[in-house]
Design an enzyme around this catalytic site. Structure first.
Site, PDB file in Angstrom:
ATOM      1  N   SER A  56       0.839  -1.217   0.000  1.00 13.59           N
ATOM      2  CA  SER A  56       0.000   0.000   0.000  1.00 13.59           C
ATOM      3  C   SER A  56       0.867   1.258   0.000  1.00 13.59           C
ATOM      4  O   SER A  56       0.541   2.256  -0.664  1.00 13.59           O
ATOM      5  CB  SER A  56      -0.967   0.010   1.186  1.00 13.59           C
ATOM      6  N   HIS A 102      -2.257  -8.752   1.797  1.00  9.09           N
ATOM      7  CA  HIS A 102      -1.915  -7.514   2.512  1.00  9.09           C
ATOM      8  C   HIS A 102      -3.077  -7.182   3.474  1.00  9.09           C
ATOM      9  O   HIS A 102      -3.430  -7.988   4.320  1.00  9.09           O
ATOM     10  CB  HIS A 102      -1.630  -6.429   1.457  1.00  9.09           C
ATOM     11  N   HIS A 109       5.251 -13.044   7.227  1.00 10.94           N
ATOM     12  CA  HIS A 109       5.523 -11.651   6.831  1.00 10.94           C
ATOM     13  C   HIS A 109       6.705 -11.610   5.878  1.00 10.94           C
ATOM     14  O   HIS A 109       7.620 -12.429   5.993  1.00 10.94           O
ATOM     15  CB  HIS A 109       5.818 -10.773   8.056  1.00 10.94           C
ATOM     16  N   ARG A 116       2.891  -5.094  16.594  1.00 14.47           N
ATOM     17  CA  ARG A 116       1.513  -4.576  16.474  1.00 14.47           C
ATOM     18  C   ARG A 116       0.517  -5.637  16.947  1.00 14.47           C
ATOM     19  O   ARG A 116      -0.517  -5.323  17.515  1.00 14.47           O
ATOM     20  CB  ARG A 116       1.245  -4.150  15.025  1.00 14.47           C
ATOM     21  N   ASP A 144      -2.543  -8.526  11.512  1.00 14.47           N
ATOM     22  CA  ASP A 144      -3.931  -8.862  11.211  1.00 14.47           C
ATOM     23  C   ASP A 144      -4.472 -10.030  12.027  1.00 14.47           C
ATOM     24  O   ASP A 144      -5.668 -10.310  11.999  1.00 14.47           O
ATOM     25  CB  ASP A 144      -4.053  -9.174   9.710  1.00 14.47           C
TER      26      ASP A 144
HETATM   27  N1  HAX Z   1       0.458 -19.959   5.663  1.00 11.73           N
HETATM   28  C1  HAX Z   1       0.884 -20.899   4.779  1.00 11.73           C
HETATM   29  N2  HAX Z   1       1.960 -20.750   4.001  1.00 11.73           N
HETATM   30  C2  HAX Z   1       2.662 -19.624   4.132  1.00 11.73           C
HETATM   31  C3  HAX Z   1       2.320 -18.619   5.055  1.00 11.73           C
HETATM   32  C4  HAX Z   1       1.145 -18.810   5.821  1.00 11.73           C
HETATM   33  N3  HAX Z   1       0.701 -17.893   6.676  1.00 11.73           N
HETATM   34  N4  HAX Z   1       3.210 -17.599   4.964  1.00 11.73           N
HETATM   35  C5  HAX Z   1       4.108 -17.982   4.011  1.00 11.73           C
HETATM   36  N5  HAX Z   1       3.763 -19.186   3.499  1.00 11.73           N
HETATM   37  C6  HAX Z   1       4.397 -19.900   2.393  1.00 11.73           C
HETATM   38  C7  HAX Z   1       4.319 -19.037   1.134  1.00 11.73           C
HETATM   39  O1  HAX Z   1       3.024 -19.137   0.544  1.00 11.73           O
HETATM   40  C8  HAX Z   1       5.441 -19.622   0.308  1.00 11.73           C
HETATM   41  O2  HAX Z   1       4.991 -20.847  -0.221  1.00 11.73           O
HETATM   42  P1  HAX Z   1       5.397 -21.303  -1.732  1.00 11.73           P
HETATM   43  O3  HAX Z   1       6.902 -21.328  -1.745  1.00 11.73           O
HETATM   44  O4  HAX Z   1       4.762 -22.649  -1.855  1.00 11.73           O
HETATM   45  O5  HAX Z   1       4.821 -20.264  -2.645  1.00 11.73           O
HETATM   46  C9  HAX Z   1       6.496 -19.937   1.374  1.00 11.73           C
HETATM   47  O6  HAX Z   1       5.784 -20.035   2.624  1.00 11.73           O
HETATM   48  C10 HAX Z   1       7.565 -18.873   1.511  1.00 11.73           C
HETATM   49  O7  HAX Z   1       6.934 -17.626   1.753  1.00 11.73           O
HETATM   50  P2  HAX Z   1       7.663 -16.519   2.663  1.00 11.73           P
HETATM   51  O8  HAX Z   1       8.928 -16.143   1.980  1.00 11.73           O
HETATM   52  O9  HAX Z   1       7.738 -16.975   4.070  1.00 11.73           O
HETATM   53  O10 HAX Z   1       6.612 -15.311   2.649  1.00 11.73           O
HETATM   54  P3  HAX Z   1       6.432 -14.159   1.564  1.00 11.73           P
HETATM   55  O11 HAX Z   1       7.368 -13.050   1.872  1.00 11.73           O
HETATM   56  O12 HAX Z   1       6.483 -14.721   0.177  1.00 11.73           O
HETATM   57  O13 HAX Z   1       4.931 -13.724   1.840  1.00 11.73           O
HETATM   58  C11 HAX Z   1       3.054 -13.143   3.156  1.00 11.73           C
HETATM   59  C12 HAX Z   1       4.567 -12.983   2.969  1.00 11.73           C
HETATM   60  C13 HAX Z   1       2.604 -12.199   4.237  1.00 11.73           C
HETATM   61  C14 HAX Z   1       2.348 -12.790   1.839  1.00 11.73           C
HETATM   62  C15 HAX Z   1       2.756 -14.621   3.551  1.00 11.73           C
HETATM   63  O14 HAX Z   1       3.368 -14.903   4.793  1.00 11.73           O
HETATM   64  C16 HAX Z   1       1.272 -14.924   3.635  1.00 11.73           C
HETATM   65  O15 HAX Z   1       0.653 -15.261   2.615  1.00 11.73           O
HETATM   66  N6  HAX Z   1       0.647 -14.811   4.870  1.00 11.73           N
HETATM   67  C17 HAX Z   1      -0.787 -15.002   5.018  1.00 11.73           C
HETATM   68  C18 HAX Z   1      -1.547 -13.757   4.582  1.00 11.73           C
HETATM   69  C19 HAX Z   1      -1.333 -12.619   5.544  1.00 11.73           C
HETATM   70  O16 HAX Z   1      -1.451 -12.759   6.750  1.00 11.73           O
HETATM   71  N7  HAX Z   1      -1.061 -11.428   5.006  1.00 11.73           N
HETATM   72  C20 HAX Z   1      -0.888 -10.204   5.808  1.00 11.73           C
HETATM   73  C21 HAX Z   1       0.577  -9.820   5.977  1.00 11.73           C
HETATM   74  C22 HAX Z   1       0.767  -8.567   6.800  1.00 11.73           C
HETATM   75  C23 HAX Z   1       0.198  -7.407   6.084  1.00 11.73           C
HETATM   76  O17 HAX Z   1       0.660  -6.941   5.051  1.00 11.73           O
HETATM   77  N8  HAX Z   1      -0.886  -6.906   6.581  1.00 11.73           N
HETATM   78  O18 HAX Z   1      -1.548  -5.942   5.926  1.00 11.73           O
END
Ligand code: HAX
Length: 439
Positions: free
Chosen positions: A241, A271, A318, A327, A373
């Site tokens: 964002s 996000h 994250h 947070r 979140d």
């Molecule tokens: N559940 C299951 N698998 C997860 C995970 C979770 N909560 N978090 C990461 N992973 C997986 C990823 O999907 C990725 O899998 P693949 O290799 O099979 O694609 C692997 O672990 C490596 O990912 P990472 O390097 O640890 O995480 P990223 O930096 O790629 O992504 C995210 C960060 C926040 C997008 C990710 O942790 C996620 O999808 N979390 C769940 C959604 C979420 O809570 N989002 C909010 C984040 C905070 C925010 O911005 N708030 O606004």
């Protein structure tokens, strides 16, 4: 009335602009980073490539706003009677780098009240949308619809000197922040309360008035709003964002277009929409298990079934953090103080015990800990804000404080159009082949 914040911002920004000119002349070739192939294909994780004045994120310590951690802000910022910081104080801090006095925060609350009139056509536009339009769609459209009021766009048309870009950007920022609670509350009431709107109470602070217009009374909810709107405000510049707001703003699109762009990024489930997804996932789990107080074993089974169906556990993980999000911890502290016996809160705490080891055992998740979140929904549900599709709008109201104060800095420091270089996979392959030949 004299604008003390604008004056202070101008002094600080002029001084830094001068310093930067000299710094870039002498050290412009300093390397910040080197980009690896993995990073180019991997969402640019960790690449140091932008400047963001208002906050900086450390993987282990979490966010610091102008050098202050969340516990320090809770200590130092002017607060309400229960000790929760006023988000106006954080905005002041992010914009000028100083902790404001109580009087300065009071002045800012009054400024926001004075600037809060939303144009009639924005309400008319919202009323023309089906009431089941997602609240984030309504929010983004409402922000874009107010672009008709942009001081920056008007001054640009008149032929503004680029040295003065910061001035109408500041005005747009102040007007927009002032109006967001009214817009968000309007969306909430039209979507979930038959359009039974509540008039603003300008005698209250920014968050108190927002809680009042949502129709949720009680001091504890107002305290929660002050905390919530403070801790969601900024998370350095690379999050989607913030970066989207920055990118749009770099084209000299005004604050309205820029914030609408940022909000469209916040609306994604990886996000800001994760706050809606967390509580939806918890309710689905409780439904599936047929209990309001599941055991840790039952939660673990449900977590495993979510993972094996190819979905993520919302609220966990994250891109930068490698510890429980401060947070999350700030919200946990609030819940421990005010509502420790709440059933959903207890479920959130059990999930906090259960999920990290499961995610860790997958061997690929870089951060198994909860993010911001993971807790907010349980707090909001407790106070009666049960309509979770609205949650990301609350996040957006807060995020505006950070991304718009950063936008003021970008215009004041004369940051140019953002335009990184892209390459094709073909280019990567042929470059690799050339490197192999030469080796
Ligand atoms: N559940 C299951 N698998 C997860 C995970 C979770 N909560 N978090 C990461 N992973 C997986 C990823 O999907 C990725 O899998 P693949 O290799 O099979 O694609 C692997 O672990 C490596 O990912 P990472 O390097 O640890 O995480 P990223 O930096 O790629 O992504 C995210 C960060 C926040 C997008 C990710 O942790 C996620 O999808 N979390 C769940 C959604 C979420 O809570 N989002 C909010 C984040 C905070 C925010 O911005 N708030 O606004």
């Amino acid at each position: 009335m004299e604008d003390i914040l604008k004056q202070r911002f101008h002094e600080k920004a002029s001084a830094l602009a001068k310093e930067l000119k000299a710094m870039l002349k002498e050290h412009g070739d300093m390397k910040l980073d080197e980009v690896k192939l993995r990073q180019a294909f991997g969402g640019a994780r960790g690449i140091k490539m932008m400047i963001w004045e208002t906050s900086q994120l450390d993987a282990y310590e979490g966010i610091r706003f102008r050098g202050y951690s969340i516990p320090q802000l809770q200590e130092l910022l002017p607060s309400d009677e229960q000790g929760e910081p006023l988000p106006e104080g954080l905005f002041w801090l992010m914009l000028v780098g100083d902790i404001p006095t109580e009087k300065e925060v009071e002045w800012l609350s009054q400024q926001f009240s004075m600037r809060a009139t939303v144009p009639a056509h924005t309400f008319a536009m919202l009323d023309s949308l089906p009431t089941d339009t997602h609240p984030m769609t309504q929010f983004s459209l409402a922000i874009a619809s107010m672009q008709t009021e942009s001081c920056f766009a008007r001054r640009y048309d008149e032929g503004i000197d680029k040295a003065d870009y910061w001035d109408p950007t500041y005005e747009d920022t102040m007007n927009l922040i002032a109006r967001l609670p009214r817009i968000a509350a309007y969306i909430y009431r039209r979507t979930y309360h038959n359009g039974d709107h509540i008039s603003p109470d300008v005698s209250q602070d920014w968050s108190g008035n927002f809680a009042h217009m949502l129709g949720i009374e009680g001091d504890d909810f107002k305290n929660l709003m002050r905390l919530y709107l403070t801790i969601h405000a900024d998370h350095e510049g690379g999050n989607a964002s913030a970066h989207a707001t920055h990118l749009v703003g770099s084209t000299l699109s005004d604050a309205y277009y820029s914030l609408a762009g940022g909000m469209n990024a916040l609306a994604g489930p990886l996000h800001g929409l994760a706050n809606q997804e967390v509580i939806r996932w918890i309710f689905k789990m409780l439904d599936a298990l047929g209990t309001k107080s599941p055991s840790k074993e039952q939660i673990a089974d449900y977590v495993n079934s979510t993972l094996s169906s190819g979905q993520v556990i919302p609220g966990y993980g994250h891109a930068v953090l490698r510890q429980p999000d401060p947070r999350f911890m700030a919200q946990k502290r609030f819940a421990e103080e005010y509502i420790k016996d709440d059933e959903v809160v207890k479920v959130v705490w059990k999930i906090f015990d259960v999920v990290p080891p499961i995610l860790e055992s997958l061997g690929k998740v870089k951060n198994p800990w909860p993010n911001v979140d993971a807790h907010s929904g349980a707090l909001l549900v407790h106070y009666g804000l049960k309509e979770y599709s609205f949650y990301t709008v609350l996040f957006g109201v807060s995020r505006a404080l950070g991304v718009l104060s950063a936008l003021c800095w970008s215009r004041a420091l004369g940051f140019p159009l953002e335009r990184p270089k892209s390459v094709t996979t073909e280019w990567v392959k042929s470059t690799l082949a050339k490197m192999e030949q030469e080796a």
